[in-house]
Design an enzyme around this catalytic site. Structure first.
Site, PDB file in Angstrom:
ATOM      1  N   ASN A 276     -46.275 -16.916 -94.817  1.00  0.00           N
ATOM      2  CA  ASN A 276     -45.277 -17.347 -95.714  1.00  0.00           C
ATOM      3  C   ASN A 276     -45.344 -16.901 -96.999  1.00  0.00           C
ATOM      4  O   ASN A 276     -46.057 -15.992 -97.033  1.00  0.00           O
ATOM      5  CB  ASN A 276     -45.689 -19.031 -95.881  1.00  0.00           C
ATOM      6  CG  ASN A 276     -44.429 -20.136 -95.836  1.00  0.00           C
ATOM      7  OD1 ASN A 276     -43.699 -19.783 -96.843  1.00  0.00           O
ATOM      8  ND2 ASN A 276     -44.253 -20.756 -95.140  1.00  0.00           N
TER       9      ASN A 276
ATOM     10  N   PHE B  43     -40.389 -22.796-100.491  1.00  0.00           N
ATOM     11  CA  PHE B  43     -41.594 -22.314-101.085  1.00  0.00           C
ATOM     12  C   PHE B  43     -41.437 -21.205-102.279  1.00  0.00           C
ATOM     13  O   PHE B  43     -42.362 -20.905-103.116  1.00  0.00           O
ATOM     14  CB  PHE B  43     -42.556 -22.243-100.325  1.00  0.00           C
ATOM     15  CG  PHE B  43     -42.849 -23.179 -99.362  1.00  0.00           C
ATOM     16  CD1 PHE B  43     -43.234 -24.548 -99.782  1.00  0.00           C
ATOM     17  CD2 PHE B  43     -43.038 -23.114 -98.033  1.00  0.00           C
ATOM     18  CE1 PHE B  43     -43.694 -25.640 -98.811  1.00  0.00           C
ATOM     19  CE2 PHE B  43     -43.259 -24.137 -97.022  1.00  0.00           C
ATOM     20  CZ  PHE B  43     -43.601 -25.211 -97.480  1.00  0.00           C
TER      21      PHE B  43
ATOM     22  N   PRO C 249     -39.713 -20.156 -91.700  1.00  0.00           N
ATOM     23  CA  PRO C 249     -38.648 -20.031 -93.192  1.00  0.00           C
ATOM     24  C   PRO C 249     -39.526 -20.399 -94.289  1.00  0.00           C
ATOM     25  O   PRO C 249     -40.070 -21.436 -94.376  1.00  0.00           O
ATOM     26  CB  PRO C 249     -37.520 -20.785 -92.811  1.00  0.00           C
ATOM     27  CG  PRO C 249     -37.391 -20.557 -91.353  1.00  0.00           C
ATOM     28  CD  PRO C 249     -38.883 -20.493 -90.966  1.00  0.00           C
ATOM     29  N   CYS C 250     -39.272 -19.737 -95.364  1.00  0.00           N
ATOM     30  CA  CYS C 250     -40.135 -19.937 -96.631  1.00  0.00           C
ATOM     31  C   CYS C 250     -39.138 -20.034 -97.966  1.00  0.00           C
ATOM     32  O   CYS C 250     -39.695 -20.062 -98.764  1.00  0.00           O
ATOM     33  CB  CYS C 250     -40.986 -18.652 -96.907  1.00  0.00           C
ATOM     34  SG  CYS C 250     -39.874 -17.116 -96.909  1.00  0.00           S
ATOM     35  N   GLN C 251     -37.814 -20.210 -97.768  1.00  0.00           N
ATOM     36  CA  GLN C 251     -37.063 -20.454 -98.848  1.00  0.00           C
ATOM     37  C   GLN C 251     -37.603 -21.486 -99.768  1.00  0.00           C
ATOM     38  O   GLN C 251     -37.422 -21.523-101.108  1.00  0.00           O
ATOM     39  CB  GLN C 251     -35.512 -20.559 -98.622  1.00  0.00           C
ATOM     40  CG  GLN C 251     -35.082 -19.328 -98.133  1.00  0.00           C
ATOM     41  CD  GLN C 251     -35.151 -19.166 -96.783  1.00  0.00           C
ATOM     42  OE1 GLN C 251     -35.890 -19.752 -95.969  1.00  0.00           O
ATOM     43  NE2 GLN C 251     -34.144 -18.256 -95.928  1.00  0.00           N
TER      44      GLN C 251
END
Length: 367
Positions: A120, A84, A80-82
């Protein structure tokens, strides 16, 4: 030493983490791999995986609670990338999701695959002068892998969508290989790029779908502002019919407009006082100027989940499990299957593998 993809059996065994609704997994299988294990914390995503990957061991659980894994030639996943994301809160130190790469690393350390591919958002490269990315690269390097990374834009590989994502590819050091990413196949042809195909049109990708698919897109019922909030109207939300779409996001409220909608025009701007702008709908339809036979929406609307799935390059029959909002979340979080197929075909075929006779210094991977 060779540039052959090293596998332990006839088939390429793939272990997939943070799998979502299977965007990367569909690409893996199209490239010739076999996903033997998938994991995601979202129940709907795992139901979707079960629907399309019935022979895969699918675990709906927090990855930190899973301790044993099957042997595999490659581990893949988009943690999960939220934290960044340029659209997120952008304060990774305060977001526990920042450390989810450590779970990916933990699984890699247990399974010890010959290869891994992590995905990502591109914002990982920019935040804090790249320190969060450097931390990950060093961790993978210390775990015994030659690592390279690159930001790829899906539109450069035939996906009808502008979508930048960062990929990290690791190869076990004893294989004496390093990965080079595939060159773009689409875009503007130049002397340096050679002959490229034109970018894919998102209007053409979805033109055969119903023009007003009731219940398949977000609306704001009984709202005096109408279906579009002031925030939504603070920027241009309509990509041109013939161009790739803007990025398909996971929040159905922020999904951009159908290309048959009227054009948006900037009506006022006061950027000196913050980022304040106002865009409004005009009576112009740029896509009709090129071809008057194209469909036209008198009332603008957001893209439907089915249209987003096609723009993401899922199969036309792909239907994720869950309510409409959940469908948007799954589709928007996915790696475009076509982009994943290009990347994994480049890896599995050996075309992207370069033989090296010494350890790659970490700084050389930072392109």
């Amino acid at each position: 030493m060779s540039n052959i993809f090293e596998k332990n059996a006839e088939e390429i065994r793939v272990l997939s983490l943070f799998s979502g609704c299977g965007g990367m997994d569909f690409g893996v299988e199209a490239a010739g791999g076999h996903v033997i294990f998938s994991n995601d914390i979202l129940a709907d995503a795992c139901k979707t995986l079960s629907k399309y990957f019935p022979d895969t061991d699918i675990r709906n659980a927090d990855i930190s609670g899973i301790q044993t894994f099957p042997t595999a030639d490659i581990v893949v996943g988009g943690y999960p990338c939220q934290s960044f994301s340029m659209a997120g809160n952008r304060d990774p130190k305060k977001d526990e999701r920042t450390n989810l790469y450590k779970q990916f690393l933990r699984v890699v350390s247990i399974v010890r695959p010959n290869y891994f591919v992590a995905e990502n958002v591109s914002g990982l490269q920019q935040l804090s002068s790249g320190t969060f990315l450097k931390e990950q690269l060093e961790a993978y390097n210390n775990a015994g892998y030659n690592v390279t990374y690159q930001v790829l834009n899906a539109k450069d590989y035939g996906v009808p969508q502008s979508r930048k994502r960062l990929f990290i590819v690791g190869i076990k050091k004893e294989l004496n290989q390093v990965f080079q990413f595939p060159k773009p196949t689409h875009g503007k042809s130049t002397k340096s790029t050679g002959e490229l195909k034109p970018y894919a049109s998102h209007g053409e990708a979805i033109k055969d779908l119903p023009l007003w698919p009731e219940g398949e897109f977000y609306e704001r019922p009984h709202d005096p502002e109408g279906h579009f909030s002031w925030y939504y109207m603070s920027r241009n939300r309509k990509a041109k019919w013939a161009d790739p779409a803007f990025t398909v996001v996971a929040n159905w409220r922020h999904i951009t407009l159908h290309p048959a909608s009227p054009m948006m025009t900037l009506t006022w701007s006061n950027l000196t006082d913050g980022w304040k702008q106002r865009w409004d709908f005009s009576d112009q339809y740029e896509h009709l100027e090129a071809n008057p036979e194209r469909k036209k929406l008198d009332k603008p609307r957001r893209l439907s989940w089915r249209e987003c799935a096609l723009i993401q390059t899922f199969d036309s029959q792909f239907t994720p499990v869950g309510e409409t909002e959940s469908k948007f979340t799954q589709i928007g979080n996915a790696v475009p299957p076509k982009l994943a197929e290009v990347l994994f075909s480049h890896l599995f075929s050996g075309a992207g593998l370069v033989v090296v006779d010494k350890q790659i210094p970490l700084h050389l991977t930072r392109k």
